[in-house]
Design a protein around this motif. Structure first.
Motif: not given
Length: 371
Positions: A244-249
């Motif tokens: 549950d991680i995503n690149r900012p933006g």
């Protein structure tokens, strides 16, 4: 790839195919430390006891180096080769080192009772603040491999103020889908547990070609780690959720790791696709992706010299060890480049990136390390 930097380390030879791998047949290679300064502790946590081995004491505001091993291993099988490497001693003398064993995976662990519920990977991460508090660490720099990398990443997401940096080897941020789950179940029916774990640690090419190294690990996994406890850990790892991680933006309110991260994977590792995907989900301004040639699934075992040098530059990028001398690998590489430049009369350019203040520690780019 626009940001790709390639570093060539010609002198370092991999621990492969019969040369040094025969030494691994002896369990002492894995299980004996170079000194007697290590102290063992069993620490109470919200989810049971945690076996921890520590050397040194907190040094001012310096963080502790905290490690977490992969499934099928323990801290000795996973990290002894790396932390006993000669050039690594220059680094560890500046930090307290804390090795964490997942529940029931340490040498000599008793078998869990019937019906024991092994902690989820989220719960394993939630056990670590008890370790930090027990020893009075202000924060840690984590080094994790495989399942241990996932646990440390989860720890950093839940408790970001306790983590100053992460070195994540062979991390897979994705949970198992139904097809993967079915394949794992089928493998468990047709293979022994050590062989099933070996397919997680090593690529098919390594399993076929690197027979001595693989055989030594098959022996150690089968003899050193309690098999019933290992099965519980293996089952829980294969039941993990997406990180549950995503690149900012990229998505609203994206969650990501806030600390500097160095992702490491061998160019012949079964985890390569997972690490590449994890890199795509992290902040590129604080992430280094290090792909190591001739290192396979266990770069800390097969290429400890390369990894030591990369780790040193990573620490220097965070402001630690600014006056540390070059490793033997860097010295030999510099000498090689100097000799080459004297022949063609030009200044060597291949390694200016790592030799300058804008080296590996700048943690804002992707690098591929090759031999």
């Amino acid at each position: 790839m626009a940001g790709l930097q390639e570093l060539r380390f010609p002198e370092e030879k991999p621990l492969l195919r019969g040369q040094d791998a025969a030494e691994l047949e002896n369990s002492d290679t894995f299980l004996l430390a170079v000194d007697t300064d290590w102290k063992e502790h069993d620490i109470e946590t919200p989810y049971g006891l945690l076996h921890v081995v520590i050397r040194g004491s907190p040094k001012g505001n310096c963080p502790a180096i905290l490690t977490y091993h992969d499934v099928g291993l323990n801290h000795k099988l996973c990290f002894n080769t790396f932390f006993n490497f000669e050039d690594m001693q220059e680094i560890t003398k500046h930090f307290v080192v804390c090795h964490v064993d997942a529940p029931g995976q340490q040498v000599g662990a008793s078998q869990f009772p019937q019906g024991y519920q092994f902690p989820s990977l989220e719960q394993l991460a939630a056990m670590l603040p008890s370790v930090v508090q027990h020893f009075g660490f202000k924060y840690v720099i984590g080094i994790g491999v495989g399942a241990g990398a996932y646990v440390l990443a989860k720890f950093a997401l839940i408790f970001p103020d306790l983590v100053e940096g992460l070195v994540l080897m062979n991390i897979d941020p994705n949970g198992k889908g139904w097809i993967d789950w079915a394949a794992t179940k089928l493998s468990g029916l047709t293979s022994t547990l050590p062989d099933t774990v070996l397919s997680h640690l090593f690529s098919q090419e390594e399993l076929v070609n690197n027979t001595e190294l693989v055989q030594s690990y098959r022996q150690q996994i089968g003899n050193v780690v309690n098999q019933a406890n290992l099965q519980l850990f293996w089952n829980m790892y294969n039941s993990r959720r997406d990180l549950d991680i995503n690149r900012p933006g990229t998505v609203p309110n994206a969650k990501t790791l806030r600390c500097p991260v160095m992702l490491v994977v061998g160019d012949n590792a079964p985890a390569e696709d997972g690490v590449v995907e994890c890199n795509s989900k992290l902040d590129p301004t604080t992430t280094t992706f290090l792909k190591m040639a001739d290192s396979g699934g266990l770069p800390q075992v097969t290429q400890p010299g390369k990894l030591t040098e990369a780790f040193k530059y990573f620490l220097q990028g965070m402001g630690y060890m600014p006056s540390a001398s070059m490793t033997r690998l860097a010295r030999s590489r510099t000498a090689s480049l100097t000799s080459a430049s004297s022949v063609d009369g030009s200044r060597p350019q291949a390694c200016t990136h790592s030799e300058s203040s804008e080296g590996l520690g700048q943690v804002n780019h992707t690098m591929e390390v090759s031999c």
